[in-house]
Design a protein around this motif. Structure first.
Motif, PDB file in Angstrom:
ATOM      1  N   LEU A   1      17.553   1.317  -1.522  1.00 55.09           N
ATOM      2  CA  LEU A   1      16.932   0.216  -0.781  1.00 55.09           C
ATOM      3  C   LEU A   1      15.761   0.728   0.056  1.00 55.09           C
ATOM      4  N   LEU A   2      15.907   1.897   0.650  1.00 52.20           N
ATOM      5  CA  LEU A   2      14.818   2.490   1.427  1.00 52.20           C
ATOM      6  C   LEU A   2      13.603   2.781   0.539  1.00 52.20           C
ATOM      7  N   ALA A   3      13.847   3.211  -0.694  1.00 54.12           N
ATOM      8  CA  ALA A   3      12.746   3.464  -1.626  1.00 54.12           C
ATOM      9  C   ALA A   3      11.980   2.175  -1.928  1.00 54.12           C
ATOM     10  N   VAL A   4      12.701   1.067  -2.049  1.00 52.55           N
ATOM     11  CA  VAL A   4      12.046  -0.224  -2.274  1.00 52.55           C
ATOM     12  C   VAL A   4      11.177  -0.586  -1.071  1.00 52.55           C
ATOM     13  N   LEU A   5      11.712  -0.382   0.114  1.00 54.04           N
ATOM     14  CA  LEU A   5      10.953  -0.677   1.338  1.00 54.04           C
ATOM     15  C   LEU A   5       9.683   0.180   1.412  1.00 54.04           C
ATOM     16  N   ILE A   6       9.814   1.461   1.126  1.00 51.28           N
ATOM     17  CA  ILE A   6       8.659   2.368   1.174  1.00 51.28           C
ATOM     18  C   ILE A   6       7.614   1.961   0.124  1.00 51.28           C
ATOM     19  N   ALA A   7       8.074   1.620  -1.073  1.00 54.17           N
ATOM     20  CA  ALA A   7       7.148   1.199  -2.126  1.00 54.17           C
ATOM     21  C   ALA A   7       6.414  -0.082  -1.724  1.00 54.17           C
ATOM     22  N   GLU A   8       7.118  -1.018  -1.126  1.00 57.67           N
ATOM     23  CA  GLU A   8       6.482  -2.272  -0.720  1.00 57.67           C
ATOM     24  C   GLU A   8       5.504  -2.058   0.433  1.00 57.67           C
ATOM     25  N   VAL A   9       5.860  -1.212   1.376  1.00 55.43           N
ATOM     26  CA  VAL A   9       4.919  -0.896   2.459  1.00 55.43           C
ATOM     27  C   VAL A   9       3.657  -0.258   1.870  1.00 55.43           C
ATOM     28  N   GLY A  10       3.830   0.664   0.938  1.00 53.61           N
ATOM     29  CA  GLY A  10       2.682   1.288   0.280  1.00 53.61           C
ATOM     30  C   GLY A  10       1.821   0.265  -0.448  1.00 53.61           C
ATOM     31  N   ASN A  11       2.461  -0.661  -1.137  1.00 50.58           N
ATOM     32  CA  ASN A  11       1.736  -1.720  -1.833  1.00 50.58           C
ATOM     33  C   ASN A  11       0.907  -2.556  -0.860  1.00 50.58           C
ATOM     34  N   GLU A  12       1.505  -2.924   0.256  1.00 46.81           N
ATOM     35  CA  GLU A  12       0.790  -3.760   1.223  1.00 46.81           C
ATOM     36  C   GLU A  12      -0.321  -2.993   1.941  1.00 46.81           C
ATOM     37  N   VAL A  13      -0.117  -1.714   2.187  1.00 47.59           N
ATOM     38  CA  VAL A  13      -1.177  -0.902   2.798  1.00 47.59           C
ATOM     39  C   VAL A  13      -2.366  -0.799   1.840  1.00 47.59           C
ATOM     40  N   LEU A  14      -2.096  -0.592   0.550  1.00 50.49           N
ATOM     41  CA  LEU A  14      -3.189  -0.546  -0.423  1.00 50.49           C
ATOM     42  C   LEU A  14      -3.912  -1.889  -0.514  1.00 50.49           C
ATOM     43  N   ASP A  15      -3.150  -2.989  -0.448  1.00 53.48           N
ATOM     44  CA  ASP A  15      -3.782  -4.318  -0.401  1.00 53.48           C
ATOM     45  C   ASP A  15      -4.677  -4.437   0.825  1.00 53.48           C
ATOM     46  N   ARG A  16      -4.170  -4.008   1.972  1.00 55.01           N
ATOM     47  CA  ARG A  16      -4.934  -4.079   3.225  1.00 55.01           C
ATOM     48  C   ARG A  16      -6.221  -3.265   3.124  1.00 55.01           C
TER      49      ARG A  16
ATOM     50  N   TYR B   1      -8.632  -5.221   0.555  1.00 58.42           N
ATOM     51  CA  TYR B   1      -9.184  -6.502   0.989  1.00 58.42           C
ATOM     52  C   TYR B   1      -9.844  -6.436   2.369  1.00 58.42           C
ATOM     53  N   GLY B   2      -9.595  -5.378   3.117  1.00 62.87           N
ATOM     54  CA  GLY B   2     -10.262  -5.207   4.400  1.00 62.87           C
ATOM     55  C   GLY B   2      -9.583  -5.858   5.585  1.00 62.87           C
ATOM     56  N   SER B   3      -8.515  -6.593   5.342  1.00 62.47           N
ATOM     57  CA  SER B   3      -7.755  -7.198   6.444  1.00 62.47           C
ATOM     58  C   SER B   3      -6.363  -7.555   5.929  1.00 62.47           C
ATOM     59  N   TRP B   4      -5.467  -7.771   6.864  1.00 57.98           N
ATOM     60  CA  TRP B   4      -4.125  -8.210   6.491  1.00 57.98           C
ATOM     61  C   TRP B   4      -4.207  -9.672   6.078  1.00 57.98           C
ATOM     62  N   ARG B   5      -3.532 -10.006   5.017  1.00 63.71           N
ATOM     63  CA  ARG B   5      -3.406 -11.399   4.579  1.00 63.71           C
ATOM     64  C   ARG B   5      -1.938 -11.754   4.794  1.00 63.71           C
ATOM     65  N   TRP B   6      -1.626 -12.195   6.015  1.00 63.52           N
ATOM     66  CA  TRP B   6      -0.245 -12.297   6.472  1.00 63.52           C
ATOM     67  C   TRP B   6       0.623 -13.210   5.624  1.00 63.52           C
ATOM     68  N   ALA B   7       0.111 -14.320   5.164  1.00 59.34           N
ATOM     69  CA  ALA B   7       0.921 -15.214   4.325  1.00 59.34           C
ATOM     70  C   ALA B   7       1.325 -14.497   3.035  1.00 59.34           C
TER      71      ALA B   7
ATOM     72  N   SER C   1       5.214 -13.012   2.174  1.00 61.35           N
ATOM     73  CA  SER C   1       5.814 -13.488   0.928  1.00 61.35           C
ATOM     74  C   SER C   1       6.151 -12.319   0.008  1.00 61.35           C
ATOM     75  N   ASP C   2       5.243 -11.348  -0.084  1.00 59.90           N
ATOM     76  CA  ASP C   2       5.484 -10.172  -0.926  1.00 59.90           C
ATOM     77  C   ASP C   2       6.706  -9.393  -0.440  1.00 59.90           C
ATOM     78  N   PHE C   3       6.835  -9.228   0.878  1.00 65.85           N
ATOM     79  CA  PHE C   3       7.990  -8.510   1.424  1.00 65.85           C
ATOM     80  C   PHE C   3       9.292  -9.217   1.083  1.00 65.85           C
ATOM     81  N   VAL C   4       9.330 -10.516   1.279  1.00 61.35           N
ATOM     82  CA  VAL C   4      10.554 -11.283   0.991  1.00 61.35           C
ATOM     83  C   VAL C   4      10.893 -11.182  -0.493  1.00 61.35           C
ATOM     84  N   ASN C   5       9.914 -11.418  -1.360  1.00 62.58           N
ATOM     85  CA  ASN C   5      10.177 -11.392  -2.804  1.00 62.58           C
ATOM     86  C   ASN C   5      10.587 -10.014  -3.297  1.00 62.58           C
ATOM     87  N   THR C   6      10.029  -8.970  -2.734  1.00 64.81           N
ATOM     88  CA  THR C   6      10.353  -7.614  -3.177  1.00 64.81           C
ATOM     89  C   THR C   6      11.717  -7.153  -2.673  1.00 64.81           C
TER      90      THR C   6
END
Length: 127
Positions: free
Chosen positions: A69-84, A87-93, A97-102
């Motif tokens: 489960l921790l590996a999933v959390l780390i992978a999702e954080v990495g995914n969102e950091v790369l998105d950030r 795209y140059g900013s956080w897209r909170w919606a 949603s990505d965190f919940v679905n993942t």
């Protein structure tokens, strides 16, 4: 390949081409979505479960331990950091949603297995 020129001040190396990793990652993710025809939200569900099971196989740790489960959390954080970064900013919606679905089904699986393990330990010690 997306490249950008970077400076290496003080190192005497001149200009060095550096890959734009966030752009390459985003391009790859978009290609996966286009190639499968699946919605982004469904891809997050599949990715979360795939990371969890792959971690279980590689580490040989039970799914009722926190490591998969921790590996999933780390992978999702990495995914969102790369998105950030891309795209140059956080897209909170999108990010929330990505965190919940993942994390939803890997978390449910972890909790269910943890409860089953606790129940089986109670029945063994109480017998």
């Amino acid at each position: 390949m997306a490249l950008r020129s970077g400076s290496t001040r003080g190192r005497g190396l001149g200009h060095v081409a550096v890959m734009d990793i966030p752009a390459l990652y985003t391009k790859m993710i978009l290609a996966i979505g286009d190639g499968t025809g699946m919605a982004d939200s469904l891809l997050h569900v599949h990715a979360g479960m795939a990371v969890m099971f792959l971690t279980r196989v590689v580490t040989r740790r039970s799914l009722s331990t926190p490591w998969p489960l921790l590996a999933v959390l780390i992978a999702e954080v990495g995914n969102e950091v790369l998105d950030r970064l891309h795209y140059g900013s956080w897209r909170w919606a999108d990010t929330s949603s990505d965190f919940v679905n993942t994390l939803f089904w890997p978390t449910m699986l972890y909790v269910g297995l943890k409860l089953r393990r606790a129940r089986s330990l109670r029945s063994v010690s109480g017998a």
